[in-house]
Design a protein around this motif. Structure first.
Motif, PDB file in Angstrom:
ATOM      1  N   VAL A   1      35.464  43.377  32.391  1.00 52.06           N
ATOM      2  CA  VAL A   1      36.560  43.085  31.536  1.00 52.06           C
ATOM      3  C   VAL A   1      37.700  43.825  30.339  1.00 52.06           C
ATOM      4  CG1 VAL A   1      36.901  40.824  32.689  1.00 52.06           C
ATOM      5  CG2 VAL A   1      35.377  41.077  30.583  1.00 52.06           C
ATOM      6  N   ASN A   2      38.390  44.245  30.541  1.00 55.82           N
ATOM      7  CA  ASN A   2      38.757  45.214  29.277  1.00 55.82           C
ATOM      8  C   ASN A   2      38.804  44.508  27.525  1.00 55.82           C
ATOM      9  OD1 ASN A   2      41.815  43.627  28.886  1.00 55.82           O
ATOM     10  ND2 ASN A   2      42.583  45.175  30.326  1.00 55.82           N
ATOM     11  N   ALA A   3      38.807  45.069  26.410  1.00 57.24           N
ATOM     12  CA  ALA A   3      39.915  44.079  25.648  1.00 57.24           C
ATOM     13  C   ALA A   3      39.973  42.748  24.964  1.00 57.24           C
ATOM     14  CB  ALA A   3      39.681  45.008  24.070  1.00 57.24           C
ATOM     15  N   ALA A   4      41.867  42.729  26.193  1.00 64.54           N
ATOM     16  CA  ALA A   4      42.149  41.685  26.357  1.00 64.54           C
ATOM     17  C   ALA A   4      41.135  40.235  27.727  1.00 64.54           C
ATOM     18  CB  ALA A   4      43.322  42.129  26.782  1.00 64.54           C
ATOM     19  N   GLY A   5      40.011  40.638  27.969  1.00 61.07           N
ATOM     20  CA  GLY A   5      40.113  39.828  28.758  1.00 61.07           C
ATOM     21  C   GLY A   5      40.008  40.031  30.412  1.00 61.07           C
ATOM     22  N   GLU A   6      41.004  41.439  30.437  1.00 57.58           N
ATOM     23  CA  GLU A   6      41.964  41.119  31.690  1.00 57.58           C
ATOM     24  C   GLU A   6      40.470  41.512  32.800  1.00 57.58           C
ATOM     25  OE1 GLU A   6      45.858  41.969  29.792  1.00 57.58           O
ATOM     26  OE2 GLU A   6      44.634  43.692  30.266  1.00 57.58           O
ATOM     27  N   ARG A   7      40.431  41.531  33.991  1.00 57.74           N
ATOM     28  CA  ARG A   7      39.666  42.117  34.711  1.00 57.74           C
ATOM     29  C   ARG A   7      41.042  43.497  35.679  1.00 57.74           C
ATOM     30  NH1 ARG A   7      36.238  37.279  38.037  1.00 57.74           N
ATOM     31  NH2 ARG A   7      35.428  36.527  36.212  1.00 57.74           N
ATOM     32  N   TYR A   8      40.468  44.179  36.103  1.00 56.86           N
ATOM     33  CA  TYR A   8      41.448  45.544  36.097  1.00 56.86           C
ATOM     34  C   TYR A   8      40.605  45.708  37.090  1.00 56.86           C
ATOM     35  CZ  TYR A   8      37.598  47.260  33.337  1.00 56.86           C
ATOM     36  OH  TYR A   8      36.020  47.386  32.583  1.00 56.86           O
ATOM     37  N   GLN A   9      39.131  45.492  37.728  1.00 57.05           N
ATOM     38  CA  GLN A   9      38.484  46.890  38.292  1.00 57.05           C
ATOM     39  C   GLN A   9      39.950  46.911  39.482  1.00 57.05           C
ATOM     40  OE1 GLN A   9      35.566  48.196  38.068  1.00 57.05           O
ATOM     41  NE2 GLN A   9      36.320  49.514  39.660  1.00 57.05           N
ATOM     42  N   HIS A  10      41.049  45.905  40.479  1.00 52.15           N
ATOM     43  CA  HIS A  10      41.544  45.512  41.675  1.00 52.15           C
ATOM     44  C   HIS A  10      42.538  47.433  41.673  1.00 52.15           C
ATOM     45  CE1 HIS A  10      43.515  43.742  38.707  1.00 52.15           C
ATOM     46  NE2 HIS A  10      44.728  43.841  39.363  1.00 52.15           N
TER      47      HIS A  10
ATOM     48  N   GLU B   1      31.423  40.682  32.202  1.00 53.25           N
ATOM     49  CA  GLU B   1      31.885  39.545  31.457  1.00 53.25           C
ATOM     50  C   GLU B   1      30.718  38.201  31.805  1.00 53.25           C
ATOM     51  OE1 GLU B   1      34.796  37.510  33.866  1.00 53.25           O
ATOM     52  OE2 GLU B   1      36.274  37.288  32.268  1.00 53.25           O
ATOM     53  N   THR B   2      29.518  38.824  31.173  1.00 55.51           N
ATOM     54  CA  THR B   2      28.456  37.808  31.179  1.00 55.51           C
ATOM     55  C   THR B   2      28.676  36.222  30.635  1.00 55.51           C
ATOM     56  OG1 THR B   2      27.102  38.735  29.172  1.00 55.51           O
ATOM     57  CG2 THR B   2      26.791  39.432  31.616  1.00 55.51           C
TER      58      THR B   2
ATOM     59  N   PRO C   1      23.744  38.112  26.229  1.00 55.05           N
ATOM     60  CA  PRO C   1      24.267  38.227  27.508  1.00 55.05           C
ATOM     61  C   PRO C   1      24.999  36.574  27.802  1.00 55.05           C
ATOM     62  CG  PRO C   1      22.234  38.353  27.929  1.00 55.05           C
ATOM     63  CD  PRO C   1      22.221  37.627  26.803  1.00 55.05           C
ATOM     64  N   ALA C   2      24.347  35.830  27.485  1.00 54.66           N
ATOM     65  CA  ALA C   2      25.261  34.232  28.152  1.00 54.66           C
ATOM     66  C   ALA C   2      26.378  33.628  26.727  1.00 54.66           C
ATOM     67  CB  ALA C   2      24.107  33.229  28.197  1.00 54.66           C
ATOM     68  N   SER C   3      26.071  34.190  25.578  1.00 63.18           N
ATOM     69  CA  SER C   3      26.606  34.605  24.267  1.00 63.18           C
ATOM     70  C   SER C   3      27.588  35.041  23.991  1.00 63.18           C
ATOM     71  CB  SER C   3      26.052  34.016  23.433  1.00 63.18           C
ATOM     72  OG  SER C   3      25.381  34.608  22.927  1.00 63.18           O
ATOM     73  N   ALA C   4      27.906  36.526  24.694  1.00 64.80           N
ATOM     74  CA  ALA C   4      28.435  37.585  24.585  1.00 64.80           C
ATOM     75  C   ALA C   4      28.502  38.892  25.852  1.00 64.80           C
ATOM     76  CB  ALA C   4      28.294  38.183  23.312  1.00 64.80           C
ATOM     77  N   ASN C   5      30.342  39.115  25.499  1.00 63.12           N
ATOM     78  CA  ASN C   5      30.336  39.594  27.198  1.00 63.12           C
ATOM     79  C   ASN C   5      29.371  41.192  26.717  1.00 63.12           C
ATOM     80  OD1 ASN C   5      31.299  38.126  28.526  1.00 63.12           O
ATOM     81  ND2 ASN C   5      33.515  39.338  28.325  1.00 63.12           N
ATOM     82  N   VAL C   6      28.449  41.990  27.374  1.00 66.16           N
ATOM     83  CA  VAL C   6      27.756  43.388  27.074  1.00 66.16           C
ATOM     84  C   VAL C   6      28.765  44.430  27.388  1.00 66.16           C
ATOM     85  CG1 VAL C   6      26.238  44.855  28.420  1.00 66.16           C
ATOM     86  CG2 VAL C   6      25.963  41.957  27.975  1.00 66.16           C
ATOM     87  N   GLU C   7      29.183  45.094  26.260  1.00 65.04           N
ATOM     88  CA  GLU C   7      30.032  46.442  26.109  1.00 65.04           C
ATOM     89  C   GLU C   7      29.251  47.366  27.776  1.00 65.04           C
ATOM     90  OE1 GLU C   7      31.430  47.975  22.964  1.00 65.04           O
ATOM     91  OE2 GLU C   7      31.955  49.489  23.413  1.00 65.04           O
ATOM     92  N   VAL C   8      29.945  48.071  27.610  1.00 63.36           N
ATOM     93  CA  VAL C   8      30.074  49.346  28.982  1.00 63.36           C
ATOM     94  C   VAL C   8      30.350  50.516  28.612  1.00 63.36           C
ATOM     95  CG1 VAL C   8      29.224  47.603  30.852  1.00 63.36           C
ATOM     96  CG2 VAL C   8      31.568  48.646  30.566  1.00 63.36           C
ATOM     97  N   GLU C   9      29.898  51.837  28.697  1.00 66.91           N
ATOM     98  CA  GLU C   9      30.739  53.052  28.884  1.00 66.91           C
ATOM     99  C   GLU C   9      29.825  53.972  29.671  1.00 66.91           C
ATOM    100  OE1 GLU C   9      28.971  55.105  25.125  1.00 66.91           O
ATOM    101  OE2 GLU C   9      26.958  54.249  25.018  1.00 66.91           O
TER     102      GLU C   9
END
Lengths: 562, 103
Positions: free
Chosen positions: A259-268, A295-296, A329-337
């Motif tokens: 998900v991005n900063a706005a919480g949108e799923r974008y992979q598709h 999004e964990t 991870p249950a309380s915060a999404n995990v940032e990726v790079e």
């Protein structure tokens, strides 16, 4: 500096996954052959598997076939794979998995005793001790001698070009070893440290791939005249921010979506190959929609507990970060790079151009694991299979070949070179190994598609990169060392510079963008059907010669034309 | 990312120098020492290998580190990880060796 000789029927260079498995195979199938395994470090934790591994990512589960696996790998690499290599690898995956279980690897099973898979090709394991288990198995082999803390520098070659061993430098003791053999297996791994890393300062080595895999095997092969393939299919890992810990455990294990900063799923929007998953993150960030996350949030406490343990078994930094911040991870999404780019044959397809027997284009030299090209998605089990095939081929070759004695002239050349490099410079040097390495990484980052360039480049930039790498290579020739450790660092810099030089030519030669991010050529943003070919290379009279070769597809089997 | 060695706990056995995949640990005056902390990969091989819990792992400031120290105690059946936080609190996670990852 002391000069020492050792000889064996088969020399294995590199005691990681592929090298250790090759040694075990030679002990089981050819107990009368003498085997020498040389490693730059100690084999208990050397190579990629030092911290452990989270899963066995290559296994043929019930209902699937080796052809399915080869098809999957071909699709992920947009067709630039060797089907003959993928099939010979895939057919051996399940057998080496059973063997690893016999050696003590814990693999999750159901009540019926069947392996439990994660998806259709991954097995769940406790991989923390996979390397100590392999090392212990090697030490039990009566015909295998292990020479540790010795870094191989170059092959020894007979007059006909056949590889007859290697010479190396002791990292901890000032010793040079001439290692002579009838056949040689190269299993040195791929190349990290070419590009400026995610954290160039005090955490410069906090990277996905082992920073100690410096591409020695590629450089040795290039200098000896071997043909290489597909360096331009760089591998760039999508990782947890800062800790550079794996993301697959979160994505596949608990089904976390990007998900991005706005919480949108974008992979598709981007597709779902390995390079497209990374490209998605890069694109969202460039569009101002970052940071991106897995999004964990909302997973159960039990899932979080399991994830903490899973990460301790392969990347303890991630569990430590969750605990230190109090944000699991249950309380915060995990940032990726994305990581910096690597040249590696185990995830992508860069390495020696080999036949199905894992023979390189140099007689007497075989390649397995990350240093062997054309066979991506091999992961740990695929590296084992290649180690096994290379061992069988090397044994057959050694049986036919009388040992060749190292000439006095060759010996003297190496001795003179070492003595020159250990002679203190007349004046205080302007440059160091470290400063040239940083300069190299900056050049590659800015001009050859590194992190700060969004992994993108143009022909013009590649031309600049080539000129700078040539300059840095010249400067590196004036460097001197004080001891064995210093010599090895100097050789590692020169290996990387050579690989950068060849990589740039490969990137130039693929005038298309076949894989987003992995090779994003801004001058050629689309694919070109005329480039459904392998880009290969070899050094010829000191110049990088590019060779385009036709694809080896289902039903074909490539053979060297010696 | 790096490790740190507590010299008062180090007994000079040299086991960590055998397992570092980067040859970064060496014996200096009878104690283990790291050649260059910036060259550490963070694999924790030495942390697990040390029989005296004299080596800990920490997250560098550029990785978001907050000063915690992670120790590991390795036995035949489990790896016990101990995290000591700057406020003096301690947390422990025991990972059984015969248990596969759930994910």
């Amino acid at each position: 500096m002391e000069f020492l000789d050792k000889a064996a029927d088969v020399l294995i260079i590199g005691g990681g996954a592929a090298g250790c498995y090759a040694a075990i195979t030679l002990a089981e199938e050819h107990p009368k052959l003498s085997v020498l395994l040389v490693d730059k470090a100690g084999i208990k934790r050397s190579g990629c598997l030092a911290a452990g591994v989270n899963a066995l990512n290559a296994y043929i589960t019930p209902g699937h076939t080796p052809e399915d696996y080869a098809d999957y790998a071909a699709k992920d690499a947009a067709g630039i794979v060797r089907d003959d290599l993928l099939l010979t690898m895939s057919r051996g995956l399940n057998e080496v998995t059973r063997r690893m279980e016999e050696l003590g690897l814990v693999i999750l099973k159901d009540e019926a005793g069947q392996y439990v898979s994660r998806g259709w090709r991954n097995l769940k394991i406790n991989g923390e001790n996979i390397k100590p288990l392999l090392a212990a198995a090697v030490r039990r082999c009566p015909n295998v001698e292990v020479l540790e803390h010795v870094s191989a520098v170059d092959y020894l070659q007979a007059d006909d070009g056949a590889v007859t061993g290697a010479w190396g430098v002791g990292v901890r003791q000032d010793k040079v070893y001439f290692l002579q053999a009838k056949a040689v297996i190269c299993a040195t791994g791929g190349a990290a440290g070419l590009y400026r890393p995610n954290h160039p300062g005090s955490s410069r080595h906090k990277m996905w791939y082992s920073p100690f895999n410096t591409g020695a095997g590629y450089a040795m092969g290039l200098r000896a005249g071997a043909e290489m393939t597909t360096f331009e299919m760089r591998f760039i890992a999508l990782r947890c921010k800062d800790t550079i810990a794996p993301t697959g455990t979160l994505a596949q294990g608990v089904g976390a979506a990007q998900v991005n900063a706005a919480g949108e799923r974008y992979q598709h929007k981007y597709g779902n190959t390995t390079s497209e998953r990374l490209y998605a993150v890069v694109s969202e960030n460039l569009a101002g929609r970052g940071p991106c996350y897995l999004e964990t949030e909302g997973i159960t406490e039990a899932q979080q507990d399991s994830l903490e343990r899973a990460y301790l078994n392969m990347a303890p930094a991630q569990t430590m970060k969750w605990r230190e911040t109090g944000l699991g991870p249950a309380s915060a999404n995990v940032e990726v790079e994305g990581s910096e780019p690597y040249v590696v044959g185990g995830h992508t397809a860069s390495g020696y151009w080999i036949d199905a027997a894992r023979a390189t284009t140099l007689p007497g030299l075989f390649a397995a694991g990350d240093v062997a090209g054309g066979c991506p998605q091999k992961y740990v089990t695929g590296a084992f299979v290649e180690g096994k095939i290379a061992a069988q081929s090397a044994a057959a070759y050694a049986a036919e070949r009388p040992g060749a004695a190292l000439s006095a002239a060759a010996r003297e050349r190496i001795r003179t070179r070492i003595e020159t490099l250990l002679t203190p410079p007349a004046a205080s040097p302007l440059f160091t190994v470290e400063s040239l390495e940083e300069a190299m990484q900056q050049v590659m980052d800015e001009y050859a598609g590194g992190i700060t360039a969004g992994y993108r480049y143009t022909e013009k930039q590649l031309g600049l990169a080539a000129r700078h790498i040539e300059r840095l290579t010249r400067l590196s020739e004036n460097l001197r060392a004080a001891d064995g450790y210093g010599l090895v660092q100097l050789f590692e810099l020169q290996e990387r510079l050579l690989i950068c030089r060849v990589l740039i030519e490969h990137l130039k030669a693929r005038r298309e963008t076949r894989w987003h991010a992995f090779a994003e050529n801004l001058d050629y943003p689309g694919t070109n059907p005329a480039l459904e070919k392998y880009v290969n290379s070899r050094l010829s009279d000191g110049k990088v010669q590019i060779i385009y070769r036709d694809l080896v597809k289902r039903g074909d089997r490539y053979e060297h034309q010696h | 990312m790096s490790i740190s060695i507590e010299p008062e706990k180090c007994v000079g056995c040299g086991r960590c120098t055998e397992v570092c995949p980067g040859n970064l640990l060496e014996m200096t005056a009878g104690k283990a020492a790291i050649r260059e902390v910036r060259d550490c990969w963070g694999c924790t091989a030495c942390v697990k290998e040390c029989p005296r819990d004299a080596i800990f792992y920490y997250l560098s400031a550029d990785l978001g580190g907050a000063g915690g120290r992670l120790y590991a105690h390795d036995t035949a059946v489990s790896l016990t990880w101990q995290l000591r936080l700057p406020d003096g609190s301690e947390q422990e996670i025991i990972v059984a060796k015969n248990k596969a990852n759930a994910y």
